[in-house]
Design a protein around this motif. Structure first.
Motif, PDB file in Angstrom:
ATOM      1  N   TRP A   1      24.060  45.820  35.831  1.00  0.00           N
ATOM      2  CA  TRP A   1      23.872  47.250  36.056  1.00  0.00           C
ATOM      3  C   TRP A   1      22.610  47.548  36.841  1.00  0.00           C
ATOM      4  O   TRP A   1      22.484  48.607  37.435  1.00  0.00           O
TER       5      TRP A   1
ATOM      6  N   GLU B   1      30.391  45.351  46.770  1.00  0.00           N
ATOM      7  CA  GLU B   1      30.517  46.457  45.826  1.00  0.00           C
ATOM      8  C   GLU B   1      31.761  46.361  44.951  1.00  0.00           C
ATOM      9  O   GLU B   1      31.710  46.601  43.747  1.00  0.00           O
ATOM     10  N   GLU B   2      32.908  45.972  45.555  1.00  0.00           N
ATOM     11  CA  GLU B   2      34.154  45.968  44.782  1.00  0.00           C
ATOM     12  C   GLU B   2      34.103  44.919  43.688  1.00  0.00           C
ATOM     13  O   GLU B   2      34.532  45.157  42.562  1.00  0.00           O
TER      14      GLU B   2
ATOM     15  N   GLN C   1      31.851  46.003  40.765  1.00  0.00           N
ATOM     16  CA  GLN C   1      32.466  46.991  39.877  1.00  0.00           C
ATOM     17  C   GLN C   1      33.619  46.381  39.096  1.00  0.00           C
ATOM     18  O   GLN C   1      33.880  46.790  37.962  1.00  0.00           O
ATOM     19  N   ALA C   2      34.311  45.374  39.675  1.00  0.00           N
ATOM     20  CA  ALA C   2      35.372  44.701  38.925  1.00  0.00           C
ATOM     21  C   ALA C   2      34.778  43.947  37.741  1.00  0.00           C
ATOM     22  O   ALA C   2      35.319  43.982  36.633  1.00  0.00           O
TER      23      ALA C   2
ATOM     24  N   GLN D   1      31.960  44.627  36.217  1.00  0.00           N
ATOM     25  CA  GLN D   1      31.542  45.629  35.237  1.00  0.00           C
ATOM     26  C   GLN D   1      32.720  46.121  34.419  1.00  0.00           C
ATOM     27  O   GLN D   1      32.668  46.200  33.187  1.00  0.00           O
ATOM     28  N   ALA D   2      33.813  46.456  35.117  1.00  0.00           N
ATOM     29  CA  ALA D   2      34.970  47.031  34.429  1.00  0.00           C
ATOM     30  C   ALA D   2      35.563  46.041  33.443  1.00  0.00           C
ATOM     31  O   ALA D   2      35.858  46.390  32.293  1.00  0.00           O
TER      32      ALA D   2
ATOM     33  N   VAL E   1      33.386  45.476  30.317  1.00  0.00           N
ATOM     34  CA  VAL E   1      33.471  46.616  29.399  1.00  0.00           C
ATOM     35  C   VAL E   1      34.808  46.619  28.672  1.00  0.00           C
ATOM     36  O   VAL E   1      34.882  46.859  27.462  1.00  0.00           O
TER      37      VAL E   1
END
Lengths: 226, 167
Positions: free
Chosen positions: B38, B58-59, B62-63, B65-66, B69
């Protein structure tokens, strides 16, 4: 309560500017654009006076990190004057309509050196007192993905899919159980019709007892399948 | 009874490890750097400074991170579903819903750690931090727990578990 409303309305009336008070200029706050593309910088104003024939618009540009601004566009008395010596020569176009109070310009073929602040100043004689408004231009190589958009959409999609699967699963079980229930009711119903002439008096209580029994069977079969 | 307690403790441990791996910014560390997923902690003039992540694909970020989570969410959901199924499951049944959720959590954290290994810091000097290691450890734990839930059967209300071969 009434006195409060009266006081508030008095304050509002006092705050409204009298005619020939300041002119208010509106531009955007920030504009994002890709390098090599065109971007429209809009500028319009509000004034208590009618739009005069001598309305004027002027745009100035201050590069990022610099303190000096240069003038790049001026419109006055029906004539638009575009930058012919500075960094925007042959790249500007006047898109606005001064009679409609629109002083927008078009920047063509953006470069990275175009990052900076563009200020629009409009004058509507005799309404000339006003504060110029600025818009910041950001030129990107590729449009950045907003932070967290992909993250959020992946999480939302997966959880939504899971919820959908669970709902469909329980719905299927409910429907199958109901179909079994309705089949057993129709079977009992046929038997009832055959024997209705003989057992008319006792038919209603038998009717309510049989669905209960088949429902018990359905519950037990559900538990066994679990 | 002991087995039930043991399984719940292991499940709680897996959840805690997943949460630490997701929340703590320590997937990649050097002497003066602790970064991902993060933000970035840098030691400048003997003071730690927190900045945003820059110059990352970036993609993929975020993948990762997703999915990390999602792994936490699925593991926590599996714990709740396990407790619910303890009381509602009839005798002799398997904890399939719990096992499926735990398996999804295992899959998600594996995807997160794999994407991270393949796409980030491929040509830099440094070392993987404790969050990264915990991510892989929780992958193993969730996998073992998922297999456990899918194999064991419920015996009865008072002596909950039994081996799979009992009818």
């Amino acid at each position: 309560m009434l006195t409060l409303v009266a006081l508030a309305s008095l304050l509002v009336l006092a705050a409204v500017p009298k005619p020939s008070e300041a002119i208010v200029i509106y531009t955007g706050w920030e504009r994002h654009a890709l390098v090599g593309s065109d971007v429209r910088l809009s500028c319009s104003f509000f004034s208590w006076r009618w739009t005069s024939e001598d309305v004027s618009f002027s745009w100035t540009y201050r590069p990022d990190g610099s303190r000096d601004s240069i003038s790049i566009f001026h419109y006055t008395r029906g004539m638009a004057y575009l930058d012919n010596k500075g960094p925007f020569r042959d790249r500007l176009e006047f898109l606005g309509d001064p009679s409609r109070r629109d002083g927008s310009i078009l920047l063509k073929n953006l470069e990275f050196s175009d990052n900076g602040t563009f200020t629009c100043d409009a004058k509507n004689p005799p309404d000339i007192v006003g504060r110029a408004s600025s818009v910041r231009l950001l030129v990107f190589e590729k449009v950045p993905i907003q932070a967290g958009v992909i993250t959020g959409s992946i999480i939302g999609a997966v959880l939504g899919l899971l919820l959908l699967i669970v709902v469909i699963y329980y719905l299927m079980r409910f429907l199958v159980a109901r179909r079994v229930f309705s089949l057993s009711v129709s079977k009992h119903g046929k038997k009832k019709k055959e024997g209705s002439q003989q057992r008319q008096g006792s038919a209603p209580p038998a009717d309510t007892a049989k669905p209960k029994a088949s429902e018990k069977k359905k519950l037990e079969s559900r538990k066994e399948r679990k | 009874m002991l087995m039930l307690a043991g399984i719940v403790i292991v499940h709680l441990t897996a959840i805690i490890l997943l949460l630490v791996a997701t929340i703590d910014n320590a997937w990649w560390t050097t002497d003066a750097l602790s970064t991902d997923l993060w933000g970035r902690w840098e030691l400048i003039n003997s003071a730690w400074h927190y900045t945003n992540l820059k110059d990352y694909p970036e993609e993929y970020l975020q993948a990762v991170q997703a999915t990390s989570v999602l792994a936490c969410i699925f593991s926590i959901l599996a714990l709740f579903v396990f407790v619910a199924q303890l009381f509602t499951l009839p005798k002799g049944q398997r904890f399939t819903f719990t096992g499926v959720l735990q398996l999804l959590a295992c899959l998600c954290i594996m995807i997160a750690a794999s994407i991270y290994t393949a796409e980030f810091h491929t040509s830099e000097s440094g070392a993987y931090g404790h969050s990264y290691i915990l991510a892989w450890i929780s992958f193993v734990l969730t996998l073992l727990l998922a297999i456990t839930y899918l194999v064991l059967r419920k015996k009865s209300e008072d002596s909950v578990f039994e081996r799979g071969d009992v009818a």
